[in-house]
Scaffold this active site. Structure first.
Site, PDB file in Angstrom:
ATOM      1  N   HIS A  68       6.090 -30.614  10.736  1.00 23.41           N
ATOM      2  CA  HIS A  68       5.561 -29.311  10.317  1.00 23.41           C
ATOM      3  C   HIS A  68       4.619 -29.443   9.120  1.00 23.41           C
ATOM      4  O   HIS A  68       3.695 -28.663   8.963  1.00 23.41           O
ATOM      5  CB  HIS A  68       6.713 -28.359   9.989  1.00 23.41           C
ATOM      6  CG  HIS A  68       7.640 -28.161  11.144  1.00 23.41           C
ATOM      7  ND1 HIS A  68       7.251 -27.520  12.301  1.00 23.41           N
ATOM      8  CD2 HIS A  68       8.918 -28.568  11.332  1.00 23.41           C
ATOM      9  CE1 HIS A  68       8.265 -27.521  13.155  1.00 23.41           C
ATOM     10  NE2 HIS A  68       9.285 -28.161  12.600  1.00 23.41           N
ATOM     11  N   HIS A 124       9.465 -23.812   9.514  1.00 22.20           N
ATOM     12  CA  HIS A 124       8.356 -24.408  10.269  1.00 22.20           C
ATOM     13  C   HIS A 124       6.988 -24.172   9.629  1.00 22.20           C
ATOM     14  O   HIS A 124       6.104 -25.009   9.763  1.00 22.20           O
ATOM     15  CB  HIS A 124       8.320 -23.842  11.696  1.00 22.20           C
ATOM     16  CG  HIS A 124       9.443 -24.345  12.547  1.00 22.20           C
ATOM     17  ND1 HIS A 124       9.474 -24.166  13.909  1.00 22.20           N
ATOM     18  CD2 HIS A 124      10.581 -25.008  12.233  1.00 22.20           C
ATOM     19  CE1 HIS A 124      10.584 -24.704  14.407  1.00 22.20           C
ATOM     20  NE2 HIS A 124      11.283 -25.211  13.404  1.00 22.20           N
ATOM     21  N   ASP A 184       0.880  -1.173   0.000  1.00 21.78           N
ATOM     22  CA  ASP A 184       0.000   0.000   0.000  1.00 21.78           C
ATOM     23  C   ASP A 184       0.921   1.227   0.000  1.00 21.78           C
ATOM     24  O   ASP A 184       2.150   1.104  -0.161  1.00 21.78           O
ATOM     25  CB  ASP A 184      -0.988  -0.038   1.186  1.00 21.78           C
ATOM     26  CG  ASP A 184      -0.337   0.228   2.540  1.00 21.78           C
ATOM     27  OD1 ASP A 184       0.918   0.321   2.610  1.00 21.78           O
ATOM     28  OD2 ASP A 184      -1.060   0.328   3.541  1.00 21.78           O
ATOM     29  N   CYS A 190       3.298  -2.974   4.049  1.00 22.40           N
ATOM     30  CA  CYS A 190       2.403  -1.867   4.421  1.00 22.40           C
ATOM     31  C   CYS A 190       3.132  -1.115   5.534  1.00 22.40           C
ATOM     32  O   CYS A 190       4.343  -1.308   5.704  1.00 22.40           O
ATOM     33  CB  CYS A 190       1.004  -2.355   4.809  1.00 22.40           C
ATOM     34  SG  CYS A 190       0.912  -3.350   6.305  1.00 22.40           S
ATOM     35  N   THR A 238       2.907  -1.073   9.026  1.00 21.31           N
ATOM     36  CA  THR A 238       3.380  -1.943  10.107  1.00 21.31           C
ATOM     37  C   THR A 238       3.633  -3.377   9.642  1.00 21.31           C
ATOM     38  O   THR A 238       4.281  -4.149  10.348  1.00 21.31           O
ATOM     39  CB  THR A 238       2.304  -2.048  11.209  1.00 21.31           C
ATOM     40  OG1 THR A 238       1.103  -2.554  10.596  1.00 21.31           O
ATOM     41  CG2 THR A 238       2.031  -0.702  11.861  1.00 21.31           C
TER      42      THR A 238
HETATM   43  C1  RB5 Z   1      -1.767   2.919   6.385  1.00 22.04           C
HETATM   44  O1  RB5 Z   1      -1.800   4.169   6.978  1.00 22.04           O
HETATM   45  C2  RB5 Z   1      -1.499   1.847   7.422  1.00 22.04           C
HETATM   46  O2  RB5 Z   1      -2.581   1.741   8.286  1.00 22.04           O
HETATM   47  C3  RB5 Z   1      -1.230   0.539   6.741  1.00 22.04           C
HETATM   48  O3  RB5 Z   1      -0.129   0.672   5.904  1.00 22.04           O
HETATM   49  C4  RB5 Z   1      -0.861  -0.627   7.643  1.00 22.04           C
HETATM   50  O4  RB5 Z   1       0.174  -0.306   8.499  1.00 22.04           O
HETATM   51  C5  RB5 Z   1      -1.981  -1.281   8.325  1.00 22.04           C
HETATM   52  O5  RB5 Z   1      -1.814  -2.288   9.005  1.00 22.04           O
END
Ligand code: RB5
Length: 141
Positions: free
Chosen positions: A132, A97, A7, A64, A66
């Site tokens: 596994h 695993h 994203d 993304c 996080t």
């Molecule tokens: C986008 O702002 C952020 O929420 C997305 O990239 C991600 O970290 C969501 O889990």
């Protein structure tokens, strides 16, 4: 084949990783997003998953902010085993695993250098199989 998906919050790290593969003459398929404009990560996890599942040898690398949203979204597909890895050891164990077929990285919390080290570990580590295998099989039922 390596499939890249991100994203807007993962875009910068995805581009850095794409450049790395390009310099190594390794072909990737980039399903987007292609800019910093705000988008919704579930849409790109879905696009990535569709490509990853075209061939059993495909590996996805999703990004993304996080890494959490992409992990949740990608894992909605029972054939996808997406692992958010913050270290080489996690990447190694996700392959050994869990036979993870998607690596997820946090664009807002990881440097290019660390991401590439984790990617190298993920791509060069094989599934251990044995006990596994039984567990992994249960995931897609
Ligand atoms: C986008 O702002 C952020 O929420 C997305 O990239 C991600 O970290 C969501 O889990």
């Amino acid at each position: 084949m390596i499939i890249l998906a991100c994203d807007h919050a993962g875009y910068k790290l995805k581009e850095q990783v794409k450049d790395f593969f390009s310099k190594e003459n390794i072909t990737t398929i980039d399903v987007g997003t292609y800019s910093l404009d705000s988008v919704d990560y579930p849409d790109y996890a879905k696009l990535g998953n569709e490509k990853v599942l075209e061939n059993v040898n495909n590996i996805g690398i999703y990004f993304c902010g996080t890494g959490i949203g992409m992990s949740i979204a990608a894992n909605r597909n029972p054939k996808i085993r997406a692992a958010l890895c913050m270290s080489n050891k996690y990447a190694e164990l996700a392959r050994r695993h869990n036979d993870a077929n998607v690596l997820v990285l946090p664009g807002r919390f990881m440097s290019r250098v660390k991401a590439i080290a984790i990617i190298k570990t993920f791509l060069t580590t094989k599934f251990d199989g044995e006990r596994h295998q039984r567990r992994v099989k249960k995931l897609s039922k």
